[in-house]
Design a protein around this motif. Structure first.
Motif, PDB file in Angstrom:
ATOM      1  N   ASP A 192      37.793  61.338  29.031  1.00 55.22           N
ATOM      2  CA  ASP A 192      38.074  60.571  30.242  1.00 55.22           C
ATOM      3  C   ASP A 192      38.113  61.533  31.419  1.00 55.22           C
ATOM      4  OD1 ASP A 192      38.296  57.987  29.163  1.00 55.22           O
ATOM      5  OD2 ASP A 192      40.334  58.396  28.478  1.00 55.22           O
ATOM      6  N   ILE A 193      37.382  61.196  32.466  1.00 50.21           N
ATOM      7  CA  ILE A 193      37.366  62.023  33.666  1.00 50.21           C
ATOM      8  C   ILE A 193      37.857  61.159  34.824  1.00 50.21           C
ATOM      9  CG2 ILE A 193      35.967  63.411  35.234  1.00 50.21           C
ATOM     10  CD1 ILE A 193      34.034  63.921  32.968  1.00 50.21           C
ATOM     11  N   ARG A 194      38.888  61.617  35.468  1.00 47.14           N
ATOM     12  CA  ARG A 194      39.485  60.837  36.556  1.00 47.14           C
ATOM     13  C   ARG A 194      38.456  60.562  37.648  1.00 47.14           C
ATOM     14  NH1 ARG A 194      45.040  62.367  39.897  1.00 47.14           N
ATOM     15  NH2 ARG A 194      45.148  60.427  41.123  1.00 47.14           N
ATOM     16  N   GLY A 195      38.369  59.302  38.056  1.00 50.83           N
ATOM     17  CA  GLY A 195      37.457  58.919  39.116  1.00 50.83           C
ATOM     18  C   GLY A 195      36.073  58.530  38.640  1.00 50.83           C
ATOM     19  N   TYR A 196      35.862  58.546  37.302  1.00 50.94           N
ATOM     20  CA  TYR A 196      34.544  58.245  36.746  1.00 50.94           C
ATOM     21  C   TYR A 196      34.678  57.318  35.537  1.00 50.94           C
ATOM     22  CZ  TYR A 196      32.983  62.266  39.494  1.00 50.94           C
ATOM     23  OH  TYR A 196      32.726  63.142  40.515  1.00 50.94           O
ATOM     24  N   THR A 197      33.607  56.592  35.245  1.00 50.14           N
ATOM     25  CA  THR A 197      33.516  55.737  34.067  1.00 50.14           C
ATOM     26  C   THR A 197      32.379  56.240  33.186  1.00 50.14           C
ATOM     27  OG1 THR A 197      34.307  53.810  35.308  1.00 50.14           O
ATOM     28  CG2 THR A 197      33.130  53.379  33.236  1.00 50.14           C
ATOM     29  N   TYR A 198      32.653  56.448  31.915  1.00 47.76           N
ATOM     30  CA  TYR A 198      31.617  56.877  30.969  1.00 47.76           C
ATOM     31  C   TYR A 198      30.594  55.761  30.788  1.00 47.76           C
ATOM     32  CZ  TYR A 198      29.444  57.949  26.449  1.00 47.76           C
ATOM     33  OH  TYR A 198      28.554  58.174  25.430  1.00 47.76           O
ATOM     34  N   VAL A 199      29.288  56.114  30.827  1.00 47.84           N
ATOM     35  CA  VAL A 199      28.256  55.110  30.639  1.00 47.84           C
ATOM     36  C   VAL A 199      27.352  55.398  29.447  1.00 47.84           C
ATOM     37  CG1 VAL A 199      28.179  54.409  33.064  1.00 47.84           C
ATOM     38  CG2 VAL A 199      26.710  56.267  32.291  1.00 47.84           C
ATOM     39  N   GLY A 200      27.307  56.640  28.971  1.00 48.32           N
ATOM     40  CA  GLY A 200      26.444  56.956  27.838  1.00 48.32           C
ATOM     41  C   GLY A 200      26.204  58.446  27.752  1.00 48.32           C
ATOM     42  N   SER A 201      25.428  58.832  26.751  1.00 49.22           N
ATOM     43  CA  SER A 201      25.127  60.249  26.531  1.00 49.22           C
ATOM     44  C   SER A 201      23.643  60.426  26.311  1.00 49.22           C
ATOM     45  CB  SER A 201      25.907  60.769  25.328  1.00 49.22           C
ATOM     46  OG  SER A 201      27.313  60.634  25.518  1.00 49.22           O
ATOM     47  N   ILE A 202      23.127  61.550  26.797  1.00 51.13           N
ATOM     48  CA  ILE A 202      21.697  61.833  26.613  1.00 51.13           C
ATOM     49  C   ILE A 202      21.505  63.165  25.885  1.00 51.13           C
ATOM     50  CG2 ILE A 202      20.929  60.460  28.571  1.00 51.13           C
ATOM     51  CD1 ILE A 202      20.676  63.064  30.192  1.00 51.13           C
ATOM     52  N   LYS A 203      20.493  63.194  25.069  1.00 51.88           N
ATOM     53  CA  LYS A 203      20.000  64.418  24.461  1.00 51.88           C
ATOM     54  C   LYS A 203      18.669  64.757  25.126  1.00 51.88           C
ATOM     55  CE  LYS A 203      18.351  66.302  20.061  1.00 51.88           C
ATOM     56  NZ  LYS A 203      18.122  66.017  18.607  1.00 51.88           N
ATOM     57  N   ILE A 204      18.493  66.017  25.502  1.00 51.31           N
ATOM     58  CA  ILE A 204      17.248  66.407  26.160  1.00 51.31           C
ATOM     59  C   ILE A 204      16.693  67.685  25.530  1.00 51.31           C
ATOM     60  CG2 ILE A 204      17.806  65.300  28.343  1.00 51.31           C
ATOM     61  CD1 ILE A 204      18.448  68.070  29.456  1.00 51.31           C
TER      62      ILE A 204
END
Length: 230
Positions: free
Chosen positions: A218-230
């Motif tokens: 959890d990061i204050r001020g942000y909402t998690y939306v997903g993760s990417i692999k590159i």
């Protein structure tokens, strides 16, 4: 066809020429686009200026009206899919702009957002012409792999994304806007996140993967939306 290089020169186009376009170019490209969420149905239609309620001081000869099932993450999916098309159109000298205010005259409940498009003499810029956050402002530490994300367009240039490094890519977050901006940007910023992910996909086409994790920071001020692999 190199879409990645379009990331570094594209600008949102608001000056158009009244020239005809072969719409089969769009239909044929759309057969190959990649969604980020496979289970969401979507479609589009091509409209002329007369078929759009224009609320801006400028208009275009053509518009793509985008439609989607209203499922979870449908806005992100729309942004991801159709930014690929915007980069393709840029590559064949057709300018585009995501338009937040305009609507089709024959509107439906599945309508999401339009994209204006047309031939133009004002659709590219030098890298120095981008006004964007520093890489260190959109991530836990500065990383040149995020330059394609840094250059992505967004509603009123809000740049509502944040990337946290993982072992093989990034956890991706969306800014929680204040109550005033939220009224305007909540829907648009979710589309923006899809747009920025499209840039990361185009720049890492052979390795890109997206998933939504159940465990993340959890990061204050942000909402998690997903993760990417590159």
């Amino acid at each position: 066809m190199n879409l990645e290089k379009q990331i570094y020169i594209r600008k949102s186009c608001r000056k158009y020429l009244d020239e005809a376009i072969d719409m089969d170019l769009i239909h044929n490209f759309m057969k190959s686009v990649k969604p980020i969420i496979n289970e969401i149905d979507y479609h589009y239609e091509i409209l002329t200026r007369d078929e759009i309620n224009v609320r801006n001081r400028w208009s275009a000869p053509y518009y793509l009206a985008l439609y989607s099932e209203k499922k979870e993450n449908y806005l992100m999916n729309i942004g991801f899919i159709f930014q690929q098309l915007c980069l393709y159109l840029q590559s064949i000298d057709i300018g585009t702009c995501w338009v937040g205010l305009d609507t089709p005259r024959n509107n439906t409940s599945e309508f999401v957002i339009p994209i204006s498009f047309g031939r133009s003499n004002d659709m590219t810029r030098e890298l120095s012409g981008f006004k964007r956050h520093n890489l260190s402002e959109i991530s836990d530490f500065e990383d040149e792999k995020l330059i394609p994300a840094q250059l992505a367009p967004s509603a009123i240039n809000s740049q509502p994304w944040y990337f946290k490094h993982t072992d093989d890519g990034f956890d991706v977050y969306q800014v929680k806007q204040n109550i005033f901006k939220r009224q305007i940007l909540k829907k648009l910023n979710s589309i923006d996140v899809g747009i920025v992910l499209a840039h990361m996909y185009v720049a890492n086409e052979n390795t890109f993967e997206f998933k939504i994790k159940t465990s993340f920071d959890d990061i204050r001020g942000y909402t998690y939306v997903g993760s990417i692999k590159i």
